[in-house]
Design a protein around this motif. Sequence first.
Motif, PDB file in Angstrom:
ATOM      1  N   LEU A 320      40.771  -3.762 -23.456  1.00  0.00           N
ATOM      2  CA  LEU A 320      39.817  -4.137 -22.420  1.00  0.00           C
ATOM      3  C   LEU A 320      38.481  -3.428 -22.636  1.00  0.00           C
ATOM      4  N   VAL A 321      38.541  -2.145 -22.980  1.00  0.00           N
ATOM      5  CA  VAL A 321      37.321  -1.359 -23.194  1.00  0.00           C
ATOM      6  C   VAL A 321      36.524  -1.920 -24.370  1.00  0.00           C
ATOM      7  N   LYS A 322      37.200  -2.194 -25.452  1.00  0.00           N
ATOM      8  CA  LYS A 322      36.525  -2.720 -26.640  1.00  0.00           C
ATOM      9  C   LYS A 322      35.898  -4.076 -26.360  1.00  0.00           C
ATOM     10  N   ASN A 323      36.622  -4.917 -25.653  1.00  0.00           N
ATOM     11  CA  ASN A 323      36.114  -6.249 -25.361  1.00  0.00           C
ATOM     12  C   ASN A 323      34.915  -6.193 -24.418  1.00  0.00           C
ATOM     13  N   PHE A 324      34.981  -5.307 -23.431  1.00  0.00           N
ATOM     14  CA  PHE A 324      33.854  -5.149 -22.511  1.00  0.00           C
ATOM     15  C   PHE A 324      32.614  -4.657 -23.254  1.00  0.00           C
ATOM     16  N   ALA A 325      32.775  -3.640 -24.094  1.00  0.00           N
ATOM     17  CA  ALA A 325      31.629  -3.081 -24.812  1.00  0.00           C
ATOM     18  C   ALA A 325      30.994  -4.121 -25.721  1.00  0.00           C
ATOM     19  N   ARG A 326      31.828  -4.901 -26.403  1.00  0.00           N
ATOM     20  CA  ARG A 326      31.305  -5.938 -27.282  1.00  0.00           C
ATOM     21  C   ARG A 326      30.569  -7.010 -26.489  1.00  0.00           C
ATOM     22  N   ALA A 327      31.165  -7.470 -25.407  1.00  0.00           N
ATOM     23  CA  ALA A 327      30.544  -8.524 -24.600  1.00  0.00           C
ATOM     24  C   ALA A 327      29.225  -8.046 -24.001  1.00  0.00           C
ATOM     25  N   PHE A 328      29.177  -6.788 -23.555  1.00  0.00           N
ATOM     26  CA  PHE A 328      27.935  -6.264 -22.977  1.00  0.00           C
ATOM     27  C   PHE A 328      26.840  -6.207 -24.038  1.00  0.00           C
ATOM     28  N   ALA A 329      27.178  -5.681 -25.235  1.00  0.00           N
ATOM     29  CA  ALA A 329      26.182  -5.579 -26.306  1.00  0.00           C
ATOM     30  C   ALA A 329      25.691  -6.956 -26.732  1.00  0.00           C
ATOM     31  N   GLU A 330      26.613  -7.903 -26.869  1.00  0.00           N
ATOM     32  CA  GLU A 330      26.218  -9.238 -27.307  1.00  0.00           C
ATOM     33  C   GLU A 330      25.374  -9.960 -26.252  1.00  0.00           C
ATOM     34  N   ALA A 331      25.631  -9.696 -24.980  1.00  0.00           N
ATOM     35  CA  ALA A 331      24.817 -10.295 -23.923  1.00  0.00           C
ATOM     36  C   ALA A 331      23.409  -9.718 -23.944  1.00  0.00           C
ATOM     37  N   LEU A 332      23.309  -8.431 -24.233  1.00  0.00           N
ATOM     38  CA  LEU A 332      21.990  -7.795 -24.332  1.00  0.00           C
ATOM     39  C   LEU A 332      21.199  -8.391 -25.495  1.00  0.00           C
ATOM     40  N   VAL A 333      21.879  -8.581 -26.607  1.00  0.00           N
ATOM     41  CA  VAL A 333      21.215  -9.168 -27.779  1.00  0.00           C
ATOM     42  C   VAL A 333      20.785 -10.606 -27.476  1.00  0.00           C
ATOM     43  N   ALA A 334      21.645 -11.362 -26.825  1.00  0.00           N
ATOM     44  CA  ALA A 334      21.316 -12.758 -26.518  1.00  0.00           C
ATOM     45  C   ALA A 334      20.102 -12.860 -25.607  1.00  0.00           C
ATOM     46  N   SER A 335      19.920 -11.878 -24.732  1.00  0.00           N
ATOM     47  CA  SER A 335      18.790 -11.925 -23.798  1.00  0.00           C
ATOM     48  C   SER A 335      17.471 -11.543 -24.469  1.00  0.00           C
ATOM     49  N   GLU A 336      17.527 -10.689 -25.481  1.00  0.00           N
ATOM     50  CA  GLU A 336      16.316 -10.267 -26.178  1.00  0.00           C
ATOM     51  C   GLU A 336      16.601 -10.103 -27.678  1.00  0.00           C
ATOM     52  N   PRO A 337      16.825 -11.194 -28.390  1.00  0.00           N
ATOM     53  CA  PRO A 337      17.209 -11.109 -29.801  1.00  0.00           C
ATOM     54  C   PRO A 337      16.129 -10.516 -30.694  1.00  0.00           C
ATOM     55  N   GLN A 338      14.892 -10.544 -30.247  1.00  0.00           N
ATOM     56  CA  GLN A 338      13.819  -9.965 -31.041  1.00  0.00           C
ATOM     57  C   GLN A 338      13.805  -8.444 -30.945  1.00  0.00           C
ATOM     58  N   ARG A 339      14.557  -7.890 -29.992  1.00  0.00           N
ATOM     59  CA  ARG A 339      14.537  -6.448 -29.751  1.00  0.00           C
ATOM     60  C   ARG A 339      15.845  -5.765 -30.130  1.00  0.00           C
ATOM     61  N   TYR A 340      16.972  -6.481 -29.979  1.00  0.00           N
ATOM     62  CA  TYR A 340      18.276  -5.847 -30.176  1.00  0.00           C
ATOM     63  C   TYR A 340      19.104  -6.577 -31.231  1.00  0.00           C
ATOM     64  N   VAL A 341      20.068  -5.843 -31.800  1.00  0.00           N
ATOM     65  CA  VAL A 341      21.043  -6.409 -32.723  1.00  0.00           C
ATOM     66  C   VAL A 341      22.363  -5.683 -32.480  1.00  0.00           C
ATOM     67  N   SER A 342      23.475  -6.389 -32.613  1.00  0.00           N
ATOM     68  CA  SER A 342      24.781  -5.780 -32.349  1.00  0.00           C
ATOM     69  C   SER A 342      25.646  -5.703 -33.598  1.00  0.00           C
ATOM     70  N   VAL A 343      25.051  -5.918 -34.761  1.00  0.00           N
ATOM     71  CA  VAL A 343      25.772  -5.770 -36.028  1.00  0.00           C
ATOM     72  C   VAL A 343      25.117  -4.646 -36.818  1.00  0.00           C
ATOM     73  N   ALA A 344      25.920  -3.968 -37.642  1.00  0.00           N
ATOM     74  CA  ALA A 344      25.435  -2.779 -38.338  1.00  0.00           C
ATOM     75  C   ALA A 344      24.653  -3.087 -39.608  1.00  0.00           C
ATOM     76  N   THR A 345      24.595  -4.349 -40.025  1.00  0.00           N
ATOM     77  CA  THR A 345      23.913  -4.716 -41.267  1.00  0.00           C
ATOM     78  C   THR A 345      22.471  -4.231 -41.269  1.00  0.00           C
ATOM     79  N   MET A 346      22.108  -3.382 -42.240  1.00  0.00           N
ATOM     80  CA  MET A 346      20.782  -2.763 -42.245  1.00  0.00           C
ATOM     81  C   MET A 346      19.663  -3.790 -42.360  1.00  0.00           C
ATOM     82  N   SER A 347      19.890  -4.861 -43.121  1.00  0.00           N
ATOM     83  CA  SER A 347      18.829  -5.852 -43.319  1.00  0.00           C
ATOM     84  C   SER A 347      18.441  -6.548 -42.018  1.00  0.00           C
ATOM     85  N   ARG A 348      19.310  -6.522 -41.028  1.00  0.00           N
ATOM     86  CA  ARG A 348      19.032  -7.187 -39.756  1.00  0.00           C
ATOM     87  C   ARG A 348      18.507  -6.213 -38.698  1.00  0.00           C
ATOM     88  N   ARG A 349      18.350  -4.954 -39.055  1.00  0.00           N
ATOM     89  CA  ARG A 349      17.994  -3.953 -38.054  1.00  0.00           C
ATOM     90  C   ARG A 349      16.512  -3.580 -38.087  1.00  0.00           C
TER      91      ARG A 349
END
Length: 434
Positions: A320-349
């Motif tokens: 539950l904790v892992k799923n909540f953290a992932r969903a929260f991070a992905e929702a933040l990215v979806a709201s401001e994709p130009q500002r946030y990223v939820s994957v560790a790939t350096m080329s996208r950061r």
Amino acid sequence: MVGFTPPQGSRTGFGSLLLARPDDAGAWTYAGRVGSGFSDEMIRRITRMIGKAGGRDPTVRIPANDTELRGARWFEPLFVIEVNVRGHASSGLLRQASFKSLREDKSVDALSDSDRRSGAQAPATGGSGRRTARRKGPKAPDETVRRLTSPERVVYPEDGFTKADVADYYAKVMDWFLPEIVGRPLSIIRCPEGLGGSCFFQKHHSGGMDEVGHVRLREESGKRADYLVVENAADVMALVQMNALEFHPWGARSDDPERADRVVFDLDPGPGISWDQVKEAALTVRDRLAEIGFQSFLRTSGGKGLHVALPLRPRSRWPLVKNFARAFAEALVASEPQRYVSVATMSRRRNRIFVDYLRNSRGATSVASYSLRARPGAPVAVSLAWRELGRLKQSDAYSLATLPARLKRLNADPWEGIDGLEQDLSRWEAPVQD
């Protein structure tokens, strides 16, 4: 260890290390030698530790007719090593000793004092096989600092901070630091030669850590292993004695490792991101969590980013904790994709802030508040009140040298009440995925 014989053939540094054991009269008696079992790196390391120490005159009682000791160099007991042996000769000397480990967790004084008090036959300086230490009650940090081995070793070469400085730091901040790690499975970063040498990450309890607590946990492979657990100030100082710099606890406690009591979002800036943008991101995460009914707390990472910590009570199972953290991070990215990223790939950061939610799974860790970081400047991860964020200049604003003064000025803990806050994650409803 009380001496060494010269190297022979292609070997450098030393031939054999000469060992001694304390006796009931308070003196040291020669116990034998060990010349096998050393890696090339360990030979180089011990040679550096010996330095230019040594003279021709024996510093311990030795056999009268041992001709192999004529070229030896002797000094006062210098450090403790552990050896494997196949018994003792009729003379009492160790038989077929081979090197096992360097015991930086034990001082020479502590070895002699404890052995004489017990009345038992003492192991050699360097150990004559493994001894199992009895766990004792908390030891005052200042006592452990006084017993520190190699206190003059430089740990932070660019700043001149020594092992003694590190131990003194943890002793000074112990009342603040200990609540953040006690009773949690723990990983540490050890730097036996300081930042100028190699550092390594350790999560398992190992040889030489008899005085440190542990808990046996199931791993992903299905096997079980002993994980480090700090139970008191003495445990912390024992790990510092073994050159631990950083402390990274689980978001769960050792008595209930399958359920988390904290979620941590690590805001890690990519290239092109300013410090002001990182601070704005922390406030956004705080506000988004508040919108769904959760209070959060702020911490500097001691690096470039900030952590936002969300306490949970009652504790929640890891899926539950892992799923909540992932969903929260992905929702933040979806709201401001130009500002946030939820994957560790350096080329996208680049020009984005990585919202690292991956620390919120079983076995993952985050750096503890008040832990040193193994980075130039000896920066520290620090708990802050949200009102302090505006004037914070950078994530590594506090260091080994400056943090104790900050703590003396504080009237209250910035994270006061974090462990008693009722925040039930189970009311957040979403499909749970493993």
